[in-house]
Scaffold this motif. Structure first.
Motif, PDB file in Angstrom:
ATOM      1  N   ILE A 172       0.860  -1.182   0.000  1.00  0.00           N
ATOM      2  CA  ILE A 172       0.000   0.000   0.000  1.00  0.00           C
ATOM      3  C   ILE A 172       0.894   1.229   0.000  1.00  0.00           C
ATOM      4  O   ILE A 172       1.729   1.411   0.885  1.00  0.00           O
ATOM      5  N   THR A 174       0.953   5.347  -0.084  1.00  0.00           N
ATOM      6  CA  THR A 174       0.018   6.419   0.221  1.00  0.00           C
ATOM      7  C   THR A 174       0.343   7.734  -0.475  1.00  0.00           C
ATOM      8  O   THR A 174       1.480   8.000  -0.866  1.00  0.00           O
ATOM      9  N   ILE A 187      -3.238   4.088   9.541  1.00  0.00           N
ATOM     10  CA  ILE A 187      -2.509   2.815   9.639  1.00  0.00           C
ATOM     11  C   ILE A 187      -3.261   1.861  10.573  1.00  0.00           C
ATOM     12  O   ILE A 187      -3.426   0.673  10.281  1.00  0.00           O
ATOM     13  N   ILE A 199       3.207  -1.163   4.158  1.00  0.00           N
ATOM     14  CA  ILE A 199       2.713   0.183   3.871  1.00  0.00           C
ATOM     15  C   ILE A 199       3.904   1.095   3.638  1.00  0.00           C
ATOM     16  O   ILE A 199       4.872   1.075   4.396  1.00  0.00           O
TER      17      ILE A 199
END
Length: 301
Positions: A172, A174, A187, A199
């Motif tokens: 992922i 962002t 998160i 992430i």
């Protein structure tokens, strides 16, 4: 660099293993920065409207040849047909640049072809045909100016589930942020949904303040006076530059603090940084190298 930032091994660890972003027009910048970027670093290659197939493929090829890992973007709404998607992936495969991709909806208000969003591309089954093993998907800690929050969450759930079912790894990635509070909350929400993919939190590399604020407003990222002051610069000094020192140090402290551990089960999982290189690849790469060195040496004193 903000020299008042306390030394922290966790901050250095957060930055190590960072990824970068470049456009198809950034070949000269990549060449300039190559000695500052650790070998094996993931370098995302954008899929913008002012770029063409040859530029995107040439950029991905250069990333690979310099010893980095290309992560080409696939902008779903810009694709006019499945043939165009297959041609793009085919050309990327020829230069060894299809193992990692970033599937994103893209900017056009109306899809130019059969893919209204990244989920449709992922579900098409086309990616695996060209050797894709890992797909990055978008995350929005501060929301999206044009997409309702419930739809963002539903798509994140569905993309994570579909990638798992297809046997593809997920990451992922962002949108960039200035404020650690919404990032930590987001998160926690991701982990509470049972999504354990790595992430990468987007953050701008050092750049002009005016430029940073312009990008923030364009992408709907909070850029009010309190947030930018917390990030480490002032709206009254638009001629200066700013790096992410304070944001990175604060985020690292929160990620390693048991009292702020994300998710109801505690622990934030695998979290790293992704740098948006608004101030250039060289400036960002130099900042990352100097930040890790200063944090590591400061922690030993």
């Amino acid at each position: 660099m903000a020299h008042g930032t306390p030394a922290s091994p966790s901050a250095a660890a957060l930055v190590e293993g960072f990824s970068l972003e470049m456009t198809g027009k950034d070949l000269a910048g990549l060449e300039e920065a190559r000695d500052m970027i650790p070998q094996g670093t993931k370098v995302n290659v954008t899929f913008l409207g002012n770029e063409d197939l040859e530029m995107r493929v040439a950029a991905a090829k250069a990333v690979k040849e310099m010893g980095f890992v290309p992560v080409p973007h696939i902008s779903a709404r810009r694709l006019k047909s499945q043939d165009e998607l297959e041609e793009f992936l085919g050309r990327l495969q020829e230069v060894g640049a299809t193992e990692h991709v970033f599937a994103v909806g893209g900017d056009p208000a109306e899809p130019e072809g059969p893919y209204p969003d990244a989920l449709t591309v992922i579900r098409s089954g086309v990616l695996q045909q060209f050797g894709v093993r890992e797909v990055s998907i978008a995350g929005y800690p501060e929301g999206h100016p044009d997409i309702p929050a419930d739809l963002l969450w539903r798509h994140l759930d569905e993309k994570a589930l579909t990638l798992a079912q297809e046997g593809l790894d997920a990451v992922i990635l962002t949108q960039f942020a200035f404020d650690t509070d919404p990032v930590m909350t987001w998160i926690g929400q991701v982990r509470d949904r049972g999504i354990d993919a790595p992430i990468r939190i987007g953050t701008p590399g050092p750049a002009g303040i005016k430029r940073l604020i312009g990008f923030a407003r364009r992408f709907g990222v909070g850029a009010n006076a309190m947030i930018v002051k917390k990030y480490g610069f002032s709206l009254t000094n638009l001629m200066g530059t700013a790096g992410p020192d304070r944001f990175v140090s604060d985020l690292a402290a929160l990620l390693t603090d048991p009292s702020t551990g994300s998710g109801t089960g505690g622990g934030s999982g695998d979290v790293k940084l992704h740098f948006y290189t608004f101030g250039g690849l060289l400036a960002t790469s130099q900042w990352a190298r100097e930040f890790v060195a200063s944090q590591s040496s400061g922690a030993r004193r």
